[in-house]
Design a protein around this motif. Structure first.
Motif, PDB file in Angstrom:
ATOM      1  N   THR A   1       0.894  -1.316   0.023  1.00 22.34           N
ATOM      2  CA  THR A   1       0.084   0.055   0.042  1.00 22.34           C
ATOM      3  C   THR A   1       0.894   1.229  -0.015  1.00 22.34           C
ATOM      4  O   THR A   1       0.774   2.355  -0.742  1.00 22.34           O
ATOM      5  CB  THR A   1      -1.054   0.012   1.211  1.00 22.34           C
ATOM      6  N   GLU A   2       1.869   1.355   0.775  1.00 23.11           N
ATOM      7  CA  GLU A   2       2.803   2.528   0.877  1.00 23.11           C
ATOM      8  C   GLU A   2       3.386   2.485  -0.371  1.00 23.11           C
ATOM      9  O   GLU A   2       3.633   3.687  -1.003  1.00 23.11           O
ATOM     10  CB  GLU A   2       3.771   2.312   1.925  1.00 23.11           C
ATOM     11  N   ASP A   3       3.827   1.622  -1.117  1.00 19.43           N
ATOM     12  CA  ASP A   3       4.747   1.443  -2.439  1.00 19.43           C
ATOM     13  C   ASP A   3       3.791   2.294  -3.494  1.00 19.43           C
ATOM     14  O   ASP A   3       4.270   2.893  -4.353  1.00 19.43           O
ATOM     15  CB  ASP A   3       5.039   0.098  -2.671  1.00 19.43           C
ATOM     16  N   ARG A   4       2.562   1.960  -3.549  1.00 15.49           N
ATOM     17  CA  ARG A   4       1.410   2.535  -4.372  1.00 15.49           C
ATOM     18  C   ARG A   4       1.002   3.729  -4.262  1.00 15.49           C
ATOM     19  O   ARG A   4       0.324   4.112  -5.172  1.00 15.49           O
ATOM     20  CB  ARG A   4       0.334   1.288  -4.593  1.00 15.49           C
TER      21      ARG A   4
ATOM     22  N   VAL B   1      -7.894   4.543   3.543  1.00 16.78           N
ATOM     23  CA  VAL B   1      -6.591   3.933   3.508  1.00 16.78           C
ATOM     24  C   VAL B   1      -5.541   4.726   4.460  1.00 16.78           C
ATOM     25  O   VAL B   1      -4.868   4.026   5.183  1.00 16.78           O
ATOM     26  CB  VAL B   1      -5.982   3.993   2.399  1.00 16.78           C
ATOM     27  N   ILE B   2      -5.651   5.937   4.333  1.00 16.53           N
ATOM     28  CA  ILE B   2      -4.832   6.614   5.632  1.00 16.53           C
ATOM     29  C   ILE B   2      -5.123   6.329   6.870  1.00 16.53           C
ATOM     30  O   ILE B   2      -4.553   6.057   7.758  1.00 16.53           O
ATOM     31  CB  ILE B   2      -4.956   8.112   5.294  1.00 16.53           C
ATOM     32  N   TRP B   3      -6.432   6.323   7.244  1.00 14.37           N
ATOM     33  CA  TRP B   3      -6.944   5.688   8.470  1.00 14.37           C
ATOM     34  C   TRP B   3      -6.603   4.407   8.834  1.00 14.37           C
ATOM     35  O   TRP B   3      -5.845   4.117   9.872  1.00 14.37           O
ATOM     36  CB  TRP B   3      -8.522   5.887   8.394  1.00 14.37           C
ATOM     37  N   ALA B   4      -6.606   3.572   7.882  1.00 18.34           N
ATOM     38  CA  ALA B   4      -6.006   2.064   8.209  1.00 18.34           C
ATOM     39  C   ALA B   4      -4.385   2.145   8.481  1.00 18.34           C
ATOM     40  O   ALA B   4      -4.221   1.241   9.420  1.00 18.34           O
ATOM     41  CB  ALA B   4      -6.443   1.247   6.824  1.00 18.34           C
ATOM     42  N   LEU B   5      -3.772   2.554   7.665  1.00 17.13           N
ATOM     43  CA  LEU B   5      -2.530   2.876   7.990  1.00 17.13           C
ATOM     44  C   LEU B   5      -1.938   3.222   9.279  1.00 17.13           C
ATOM     45  O   LEU B   5      -1.175   2.477   9.958  1.00 17.13           O
ATOM     46  CB  LEU B   5      -1.627   3.421   6.683  1.00 17.13           C
TER      47      LEU B   5
ATOM     48  N   SER C   1       6.636   3.688   6.857  1.00 17.88           N
ATOM     49  CA  SER C   1       7.778   4.512   6.255  1.00 17.88           C
ATOM     50  C   SER C   1       7.697   6.155   6.171  1.00 17.88           C
ATOM     51  O   SER C   1       8.493   6.814   6.204  1.00 17.88           O
ATOM     52  CB  SER C   1       8.188   3.938   4.676  1.00 17.88           C
ATOM     53  N   ARG C   2       6.552   6.641   6.300  1.00 17.26           N
ATOM     54  CA  ARG C   2       6.181   8.026   6.299  1.00 17.26           C
ATOM     55  C   ARG C   2       4.611   8.089   6.928  1.00 17.26           C
ATOM     56  O   ARG C   2       4.038   7.235   7.197  1.00 17.26           O
ATOM     57  CB  ARG C   2       6.181   8.437   4.941  1.00 17.26           C
ATOM     58  N   GLY C   3       4.101   9.468   7.169  1.00 13.34           N
ATOM     59  CA  GLY C   3       3.119   9.819   7.541  1.00 13.34           C
ATOM     60  C   GLY C   3       2.043  10.235   6.428  1.00 13.34           C
ATOM     61  O   GLY C   3       2.699  10.556   5.410  1.00 13.34           O
ATOM     62  N   TYR C   4       0.786  10.219   6.644  1.00 12.64           N
ATOM     63  CA  TYR C   4      -0.030  10.740   5.277  1.00 12.64           C
ATOM     64  C   TYR C   4      -1.029  11.705   6.183  1.00 12.64           C
ATOM     65  O   TYR C   4      -2.191  11.731   5.350  1.00 12.64           O
ATOM     66  CB  TYR C   4      -0.778   9.168   5.012  1.00 12.64           C
TER      67      TYR C   4
ATOM     68  N   ALA D   1      -8.119  14.888  10.648  1.00  7.18           N
ATOM     69  CA  ALA D   1      -7.297  16.045  10.830  1.00  7.18           C
ATOM     70  C   ALA D   1      -7.317  16.553  12.294  1.00  7.18           C
ATOM     71  O   ALA D   1      -6.418  16.912  12.957  1.00  7.18           O
ATOM     72  CB  ALA D   1      -7.793  17.223   9.727  1.00  7.18           C
ATOM     73  N   TYR D   2      -8.620  16.402  12.833  1.00  2.66           N
ATOM     74  CA  TYR D   2      -8.819  16.981  14.111  1.00  2.66           C
ATOM     75  C   TYR D   2      -7.949  15.958  15.245  1.00  2.66           C
ATOM     76  O   TYR D   2      -7.691  16.495  16.104  1.00  2.66           O
ATOM     77  CB  TYR D   2     -10.337  16.906  14.730  1.00  2.66           C
ATOM     78  N   GLY D   3      -8.059  14.647  14.955  1.00  2.39           N
ATOM     79  CA  GLY D   3      -7.471  13.803  15.813  1.00  2.39           C
ATOM     80  C   GLY D   3      -5.775  13.832  15.711  1.00  2.39           C
ATOM     81  O   GLY D   3      -5.419  13.933  16.814  1.00  2.39           O
ATOM     82  N   ASP D   4      -5.308  14.575  14.561  1.00  4.91           N
ATOM     83  CA  ASP D   4      -3.997  14.695  14.414  1.00  4.91           C
ATOM     84  C   ASP D   4      -3.577  15.989  15.070  1.00  4.91           C
ATOM     85  O   ASP D   4      -2.600  15.931  15.821  1.00  4.91           O
ATOM     86  CB  ASP D   4      -3.519  14.774  12.981  1.00  4.91           C
TER      87      ASP D   4
END
Length: 404
Positions: free
Chosen positions: A32-35, A69-73, A85-88, A125-128
């Motif tokens: 998923t990250e690679d794609r 997908v961002i939520w799941a990762l 490997s990074r944040g989203y 976004a609010y959680g972050d």
């Protein structure tokens, strides 16, 4: 017959392998990250294209797009199942813009939708980075969705009822509890009575038609789920009344066959065609068990166990390993029953579905040359199911938890 055998396949006799489950989670996360693409997020899977929809559009939603997908990762990282490997989370405002453009192009303005709209992106976004402006936007989305005629989880006020609950869980602030109560009161006032079935129900003005869905996405039991989880926020004495109505509707709409049970897709009325006998989260017994798994008291226990037996008898779904209408979603019913009863039989069955689902994931990736990048319909959601099978828990993503 409680289900359509053509929609199911024989369970592969594979022994539970925790190492393989963990490696599959890591493989899903790596792929998923690679794609990921900064301009298009993740490619849309062919199975997520419906009708004459543009197969090349940018998928943005919580249900089957970038938000999910961002939520799941980030959830998998937060619970210790994976390392990213990074944040989203840094570009969610651009995702909001893209999602709004998509809704406008579809001639829709349901920006408050929990599964398809702005609400979950704002929640992420609010959680972050919580701030007053974003909180005000979330409050406006929830309040503005009170009169939504869909009255179901994907688009309507039951979805923003859930958002209010998650925000109260996160902050403890009174305004979210009050919005939860206002939404619940509105839903109570919108209940209708069926003299034919002796129970209450909601109608859904959905996709150009009026329906009487009962299921775990568009129907009655999906709305019951946040009411059950948030019952401590309701006004004094209100939960007792809700509890009685939920029990009555759930028991009077169930269809039994021996020691097994399922539910029709919608409340059948005289002259209507009978509902198709589906057996998946979004329509059928798995969604009922998952949405009612935390129901207090024992009145529904026999019915939930009968539903679990029906899910097991039907076997894995042919639509793959996903949560909404696949093997992983059905497996969550077993995890809920294990959580409720502590009977290891249900954990064993959940893990059997997990192993079958791993094979389905591998076969689908080989067939299409890529994985399916989606929370509710794809592999990141299934990876969360695998993690819950590893730890023997039942926390259905974005229904039971939003902020890990």
């Amino acid at each position: 017959m409680l289900y359509d055998p053509t929609r199911h396949e024989a369970l592969q006799p594979l022994a539970w392998n925790e190492d393989l489950a963990r490696e599959t989670i890591r493989r899903v996360v790596r792929d998923t990250e690679d794609r990921f693409s900064a301009d298009r997020y993740w490619p849309l899977h062919p199975r997520d294209v419906e009708g004459d929809e543009d197969a090349d559009h940018v998928a943005t939603t919580l249900y089957y797009g970038a938000c999910g997908v961002i939520w799941a990762l980030h959830y998998l990282q937060a619970v210790g199942a994976a390392s990213l490997s990074r944040g989203y989370l840094d570009d969610l405002d651009r995702l909001l813009t893209s999602n709004r453009a998509r809704l406008n192009s579809a001639a829709g303005r349901d920006f408050a939708s929990f599964l398809m709209g702005d609400t979950p992106i704002e929640l992420l976004a609010y959680g972050d980075r919580p701030d007053a402006d974003r909180a005000a936007r979330l409050a406006a989305l929830i309040a503005g969705n009170l009169e939504n005629p869909t009255r179901e989880l994907m688009w309507g006020s039951p979805g923003t009822l859930l958002a209010a609950l998650f925000l109260h869980d996160r902050t403890g602030e009174a305004r979210w509890a009050e919005l939860f109560r206002q939404t619940a009161d509105k839903l109570w006032s919108q209940l209708l009575w069926s003299p034919e079935h002796g129970c209450h129900y909601w109608t859904q003005d959905l996709y150009g038609a009026q329906s009487t869905y009962l299921d775990g996405v568009h129907g009655f039991v999906a709305t019951a789920s946040p009411l059950i989880r948030g019952r401590h926020l309701l006004r004094d004495g209100t939960w007792t009344a809700w509890r009685a109505r939920i029990i009555t509707t759930i028991t009077r709409t169930a269809v039994w066959d021996g020691d097994q049970a399922n539910w029709p897709t919608h409340l059948v009325r005289p002259g209507d065609r009978p509902s198709r006998p589906l057996m998946q989260f979004c329509h059928g017994a798995p969604g009922f068990v998952i949405c009612l798994g935390d129901f207090p008291g024992a009145e529904l226990d026999d019915l939930l166990l009968a539903a679990g037996r029906a899910v097991w008898a039907a076997g894995p779904l042919t639509k793959g390993s996903n949560l909404c209408h696949g093997t992983g979603g059905n497996g969550y019913a077993f995890l809920k029953l294990y959580q409720r009863t502590q009977d290891p039989l249900w954990l064993d069955r959940a893990r059997a579905f997990a192993m079958h689902g791993i094979s389905q994931t591998e076969e689908d990736a080989a067939r299409h040359g890529r994985m399916r990048y989606s929370l509710w319909t794809g592999d990141p959601g299934f990876a969360i199911y695998l993690w819950d099978c590893v730890r023997g828990k039942s926390i259905f993503p974005t229904l039971d938890v939003f902020y890990a």
